[in-house]
Design an enzyme around this catalytic site. Structure first.
Site, PDB file in Angstrom:
ATOM      1  N   GLU A 272       7.175  13.256 192.834  1.00  0.00           N
ATOM      2  CA  GLU A 272       7.310  12.742 191.462  1.00  0.00           C
ATOM      3  C   GLU A 272       7.928  11.351 191.388  1.00  0.00           C
ATOM      4  O   GLU A 272       8.851  11.114 190.629  1.00  0.00           O
ATOM      5  CB  GLU A 272       8.161  13.718 190.637  1.00  0.00           C
ATOM      6  CG  GLU A 272       7.522  15.076 190.533  1.00  0.00           C
ATOM      7  CD  GLU A 272       8.389  16.065 189.757  1.00  0.00           C
ATOM      8  OE1 GLU A 272       7.824  16.786 188.927  1.00  0.00           O
ATOM      9  OE2 GLU A 272       9.598  16.105 189.977  1.00  0.00           O
TER      10      GLU A 272
HETATM   11  C1  NGO Z   1       8.785  20.279 190.490  1.00  0.00           C
HETATM   12  C2  NGO Z   1       9.732  19.108 190.606  1.00  0.00           C
HETATM   13  C3  NGO Z   1      11.192  19.545 190.578  1.00  0.00           C
HETATM   14  C4  NGO Z   1      11.440  20.556 189.477  1.00  0.00           C
HETATM   15  C5  NGO Z   1      10.487  21.724 189.641  1.00  0.00           C
HETATM   16  C6  NGO Z   1      10.679  22.756 188.550  1.00  0.00           C
HETATM   17  C7  NGO Z   1       8.787  19.549 192.604  1.00  0.00           C
HETATM   18  C8  NGO Z   1       8.404  19.462 194.021  1.00  0.00           C
HETATM   19  N1  NGO Z   1       9.379  18.594 191.912  1.00  0.00           N
HETATM   20  O1  NGO Z   1       8.598  20.640 191.875  1.00  0.00           O
HETATM   21  O2  NGO Z   1      12.002  18.420 190.405  1.00  0.00           O
HETATM   22  O3  NGO Z   1      12.758  21.013 189.543  1.00  0.00           O
HETATM   23  O4  NGO Z   1       9.148  21.313 189.640  1.00  0.00           O
HETATM   24  O5  NGO Z   1       9.798  23.819 188.626  1.00  0.00           O
END
Ligand code: NGO
Length: 519
Positions: A331
């Site tokens: 992200e």
């Molecule tokens: C995503 C995000 C995390 C969140 C999570 C919540 C990933 C790999 N990055 O998973 O920052 O906490 O969802 O479900």
């Protein structure tokens, strides 16, 4: 080693409990079937009538490297039985013998239960430990009591040959969004080790907080681990290096390897609050305890980003005996694409220079430097061309599809807490998928294993962790351990239902899923 048709048929068809021919003064209403184990065993051949009765005369035999596991077995069985169960080096009959010998598959074991003697054999202590978990489940649920119970303790006669489908069977705790105390992490380790999970990934840094002591950048924890750095301004805290090393040891005693994660170049707001020089304008951002993601980034054009990354990787690698170091990489919406690639080109190799194999969320697949890394797939789709390309170039894959394996997703609309961006995940949805066939263009041989991550935006304490993890963690454990031929929802559901009383005895606050008939 392939499962024979017959063995599969037995596993699927046999009832989980069989009546005992109850003799003697103690109640013994039901005995566990050899196939009632979670995760499902690879091969089981029952020998009805050849049951072993554990008594006050039973001894446990072991020698050399088998001794510690024998001690763990004795310690697990003493409280409820009230028996002495001495660990000795040799005995004729009335023994549970733990034997280390060559010839068994890695982490696999063989368990032979006969009326006079039980033999558990493996090539390594990890295999004996896995076998011990099976053996514990073959005793009645009262074995979980912490005071002596008046009843017969019978192991069902027969033979089990068992070994894992995948080398990596993991779970993850997120200590960044809400800090979990070492005691809570240890309690989780105790529980997951019962199901032959062998890796625990710790998510140690994020926008809200920084949870691991780094001597060369002390403000990371002074500021990022301060009270109030949990989501919503809750809690705070961090692991000192000693705390971390203790957890590594505690896990290793249960044949679990810790995989530490420092998330970069995004998810770094807490680090930038502590060290404003990690931003591009040198201005400290506001501390953030909301649940938004994707807004922070290291300034990947500046040398200091790489000094920071290397210092952190070096110090974390130094206190981590396990082979993997996870550098996040997910992200990074606040990092330009070219900057992301430049960052990974330098940072992925740093992990190798410090003696570890790099692990990252699947976004790192964009970088050619990810070819030697482990990619953790957390998408919801069945196809991901960049991941397939990285795998073809040599990367290995750990599967954590968010719509199947994320333990922080709610079970249904009524679940208190949990998130729902990847949908609701009841037990059957968590169970009914095939890690070897999830992603198009990714062959089974490239799959290192399965991991069920538990993000903690909405989870504060151990009760919350237990409720979200159990029973779904067991679905992931079975997908990671058991041969595909054993995969059967009705069988899984029955074995899970029968496990409920064990959790109840241990005070584990599991979700009583309406999909399961809990005994
Ligand atoms: C995503 C995000 C995390 C969140 C999570 C919540 C990933 C790999 N990055 O998973 O920052 O906490 O969802 O479900």
């Amino acid at each position: 080693m392939r499962l024979t048709r017959l063995a599969v048929a037995l596993i699927v068809a046999l009832p989980l409990v069989t009546a005992t021919a109850s003799a003697g003064p103690f109640p013994g209403p039901a005995m566990i079937a050899l196939t009632g184990v979670l995760p499902a065993v690879a091969e089981a051949t029952p020998a009805p009538g050849d049951d072993f009765r554990l008594t006050a005369q039973t001894v446990i035999t072991a020698s050399g490297d088998a001794m510690p596991v024998a001690g763990q077995l004795a310690a697990a069985l003493r409280p409820a039985t009230g028996f002495g169960l001495p660990v000795v080096t040799a005995a004729g009959t009335a023994a549970i013998a733990l034997v280390l010998e060559p010839g068994h598959p890695d982490e696999g074991y063989r368990l032979d239960i006969r009326d006079a003697r039980v033999e558990l054999r493996a090539s390594r202590p990890a295999g004996l430990f896995a076998g011990v978990q099976t053996l514990r489940q073959l005793l009645p649920p009262e074995i979980e009591a912490d005071t002596p119970q008046r009843r017969r303790w019978v192991l069902p006669g027969g033979h089990i040959k068992d070994h894992p489908r995948y080398a990596y069977r993991g779970s993850m705790l997120d200590l960044a969004r809400h800090f979990h105390e070492p005691a809570e992490v240890r309690a989780y380790i105790d529980q997951i080790s019962r199901f032959k999970i062998n890796y625990l990934h710790l998510h140690l840094s994020d926008d809200q907080g920084w949870r691991i002591q780094i001597d060369s950048w002390p403000r990371l924890t002074e500021v990022g681990g301060a009270p109030g750095t949990g989501v919503g301004g809750a809690g705070g805290g961090f692991l000192t290096k000693d705390d971390y090393r203790d957890l590594v040891r505690y896990a290793a005693d249960r044949y679990i390897t810790i995989v530490p994660e420092i998330d970069m170049p995004g998810h770094v707001n807490a680090a930038q609050v502590a060290y404003p020089e990690l931003t591009c304008d040198g201005v400290a951002p506001k501390a953030r305890t909301d649940m938004r993601v994707g807004y922070s980034s290291l300034c990947v054009g500046e040398e200091i980003a790489y000094r920071f990354a290397e210092d952190v990787i070096r110090e974390v690698a130094e206190m981590t005996p396990g082979p993997y170091l996870h550098i996040g990489g997910d992200e990074t919406f606040a990092t330009a694409h070219g900057g992301y690639l430049a960052f990974q080109r330098r940072v992925l190799p740093l992990v190798g220079e410090h003696g570890k194999t790099a692990f990252g969320w699947h976004e790192i697949a964009q970088s050619p430097a990810a070819a030697g890394a482990v990619l953790q797939y957390w998408g919801k789709e069945n196809s991901h061309p960049a991941v397939a390309t990285a795998v073809a170039a040599g990367a290995r894959l750990v599967l954590s599809p968010a719509n199947r394996a994320y333990l922080d997703m709610r079970y249904d609309k009524l679940t208190p807490g949990g998130l729902d961006w990847a949908g609701s995940i009841e037990v059957r949805k968590a169970y009914d998928w095939n890690p070897g066939r999830l992603l198009h263009g990714v062959p089974e041989e490239s799959v290192l294993g399965v991991e069920a991550p538990l993000w903690s935006e909405t989870l504060r304490d151990l009760a919350d962790i237990e409720f979200m993890a159990f029973p779904r963690l067991v679905a992931a454990a079975e997908l990671g351990w058991s041969p595909r031929a054993t995969h059967d929802w009705e069988s899984f559901r029955a074995r899970l239902g029968a496990y409920g009383p064990r959790w109840a005895r241990q005070g584990v606050r599991f979700h009583r899923s309406p999909q399961i008939r809990w005994s």
